[in-house]
Design a protein around this motif. Structure first.
Motif, PDB file in Angstrom:
ATOM      1  N   THR A 213     -14.655 -26.115  33.617  1.00 30.93           N
ATOM      2  CA  THR A 213     -15.787 -25.353  34.144  1.00 30.93           C
ATOM      3  C   THR A 213     -16.914 -25.287  33.116  1.00 30.93           C
ATOM      4  OG1 THR A 213     -14.230 -24.053  35.456  1.00 30.93           O
ATOM      5  CG2 THR A 213     -16.450 -23.185  35.224  1.00 30.93           C
TER       6      THR A 213
ATOM      7  N   THR B  33      -4.748 -11.545  29.589  1.00 29.67           N
ATOM      8  CA  THR B  33      -5.836 -12.483  29.864  1.00 29.67           C
ATOM      9  C   THR B  33      -7.145 -12.030  29.224  1.00 29.67           C
ATOM     10  OG1 THR B  33      -6.250 -11.363  31.961  1.00 29.67           O
ATOM     11  CG2 THR B  33      -4.835 -13.312  32.018  1.00 29.67           C
TER      12      THR B  33
ATOM     13  N   SER C  16      -8.681 -25.479  32.897  1.00 25.91           N
ATOM     14  CA  SER C  16      -9.646 -25.154  33.958  1.00 25.91           C
ATOM     15  C   SER C  16     -10.890 -24.480  33.380  1.00 25.91           C
ATOM     16  CB  SER C  16      -8.997 -24.278  35.027  1.00 25.91           C
ATOM     17  OG  SER C  16      -8.665 -23.018  34.502  1.00 25.91           O
ATOM     18  N   ILE C  17     -10.713 -23.651  32.370  1.00 23.92           N
ATOM     19  CA  ILE C  17     -11.873 -23.040  31.711  1.00 23.92           C
ATOM     20  C   ILE C  17     -12.699 -24.116  31.020  1.00 23.92           C
ATOM     21  CG2 ILE C  17     -12.593 -21.473  29.855  1.00 23.92           C
ATOM     22  CD1 ILE C  17     -10.103 -19.792  30.549  1.00 23.92           C
TER      23      ILE C  17
ATOM     24  N   THR D 290      -4.606 -23.056  32.500  1.00 30.86           N
ATOM     25  CA  THR D 290      -5.726 -22.111  32.523  1.00 30.86           C
ATOM     26  C   THR D 290      -6.792 -22.525  31.513  1.00 30.86           C
ATOM     27  OG1 THR D 290      -4.276 -20.319  33.213  1.00 30.86           O
ATOM     28  CG2 THR D 290      -6.379 -19.695  32.254  1.00 30.86           C
TER      29      THR D 290
ATOM     30  N   VAL E  13      -9.554 -14.843  28.310  1.00 31.30           N
ATOM     31  CA  VAL E  13     -10.312 -15.539  29.351  1.00 31.30           C
ATOM     32  C   VAL E  13     -11.734 -14.980  29.358  1.00 31.30           C
ATOM     33  CG1 VAL E  13     -10.469 -15.993  31.821  1.00 31.30           C
ATOM     34  CG2 VAL E  13      -8.247 -15.935  30.720  1.00 31.30           C
TER      35      VAL E  13
ATOM     36  N   TYR F 147     -17.403 -16.485  35.346  1.00 29.77           N
ATOM     37  CA  TYR F 147     -16.040 -16.993  35.478  1.00 29.77           C
ATOM     38  C   TYR F 147     -15.046 -15.890  35.812  1.00 29.77           C
ATOM     39  CZ  TYR F 147     -11.917 -19.785  34.706  1.00 29.77           C
ATOM     40  OH  TYR F 147     -10.731 -20.435  34.891  1.00 29.77           O
ATOM     41  N   LYS F 148     -15.279 -14.680  35.354  1.00 28.37           N
ATOM     42  CA  LYS F 148     -14.330 -13.583  35.586  1.00 28.37           C
ATOM     43  C   LYS F 148     -14.136 -13.323  37.080  1.00 28.37           C
ATOM     44  CE  LYS F 148     -13.448  -8.800  34.341  1.00 28.37           C
ATOM     45  NZ  LYS F 148     -13.926  -7.639  33.609  1.00 28.37           N
TER      46      LYS F 148
ATOM     47  N   SER G  96      -4.748 -14.840  37.864  1.00 28.18           N
ATOM     48  CA  SER G  96      -4.138 -14.351  36.634  1.00 28.18           C
ATOM     49  C   SER G  96      -2.679 -13.973  36.883  1.00 28.18           C
ATOM     50  CB  SER G  96      -4.912 -13.150  36.100  1.00 28.18           C
ATOM     51  OG  SER G  96      -4.881 -12.116  37.049  1.00 28.18           O
TER      52      SER G  96
ATOM     53  N   ASP H  23     -15.519 -13.773  30.388  1.00 27.83           N
ATOM     54  CA  ASP H  23     -16.120 -13.181  31.575  1.00 27.83           C
ATOM     55  C   ASP H  23     -17.135 -14.127  32.197  1.00 27.83           C
ATOM     56  OD1 ASP H  23     -14.610 -10.938  31.182  1.00 27.83           O
ATOM     57  OD2 ASP H  23     -16.219  -9.814  30.208  1.00 27.83           O
TER      58      ASP H  23
ATOM     59  N   ARG I 132     -12.431 -17.184  39.073  1.00 29.42           N
ATOM     60  CA  ARG I 132     -11.451 -17.984  38.350  1.00 29.42           C
ATOM     61  C   ARG I 132     -10.885 -19.072  39.245  1.00 29.42           C
ATOM     62  NH1 ARG I 132      -7.851 -13.557  35.100  1.00 29.42           N
ATOM     63  NH2 ARG I 132      -9.525 -12.861  33.736  1.00 29.42           N
TER      64      ARG I 132
END
Length: 163
Positions: A49, A145, A45-46, A42, A148, A131-132, A139, A150, A135
């Motif tokens: 991005t 989360t 990936s964030i 996760t 993570v 992103y929220k 999740s 928004d 995704r």
């Protein structure tokens, strides 16, 4: 009863009591390893991005610098969308061709290109990705989360040509 049969019976009873312990230990270890791996993927990936959004902002600023002054807002926006369309931030259902990727991006990404102020010496291009709502990975209910983000935002500044 002989001593050998008593030892064999004791050994069998001890093995019978230990049955299933390995499965329970595996379940605990597997849950822990799964959560750690999910967290790493996760985060990756964030991070990917965020890098794609920052690169798109840089491409937009570079285009604003190279375009005739003052830069055309729509041209800068199209360069940003083209840059994001070449990355992997678009969901699979909209990933059939470049036009569908750009169409999805135009409704889910905010591009704030530089303002067309005559005589300005710099231009800041800001790209915001929600992103929220989009995704890359779903999740997991076991994880909190709240870490993570928004939205992901990238901006780049370019020096404009002076005439």
């Amino acid at each position: 009863m002989s001593a050998a049969s008593i030892r064999l019976r004791t050994r069998t009873t001890a093995f019978g009591r230990q049955r299933g312990v390995a499965a329970i230990e595996f379940a605990f270890v597997f849950i822990f390893l799964f959560l750690v791996m999910y967290g790493l993927v996760t985060f990756g990936s964030i991070f990917y991005t965020q890098q794609a959004v920052s690169r798109a902002a840089e491409d937009g600023a570079r285009a604003a610098m190279l375009l005739p002054q003052p830069p055309d807002q729509e041209s800068v926006r199209q360069v940003v969308l083209d840059s994001l369309a070449r990355s992997l931030v678009v969901p699979i259902s909209f990933n059939t061709d470049t036009a569908s990727r750009k169409n999805w991006l135009s409704s889910n990404v905010t591009v704030a290109p530089c303002s067309a102020v005559p005589g300005a010496t710099t231009c800041v291009v800001t790209v915001t990705y929600l992103y929220k709502n989009n995704r890359i990975l779903p999740s997991v209910s076991l994880l909190d989360t709240s870490w993570v983000p928004d939205q992901l935002q990238g901006s780049a500044t370019a020096a404009l040509k002076t005439s």
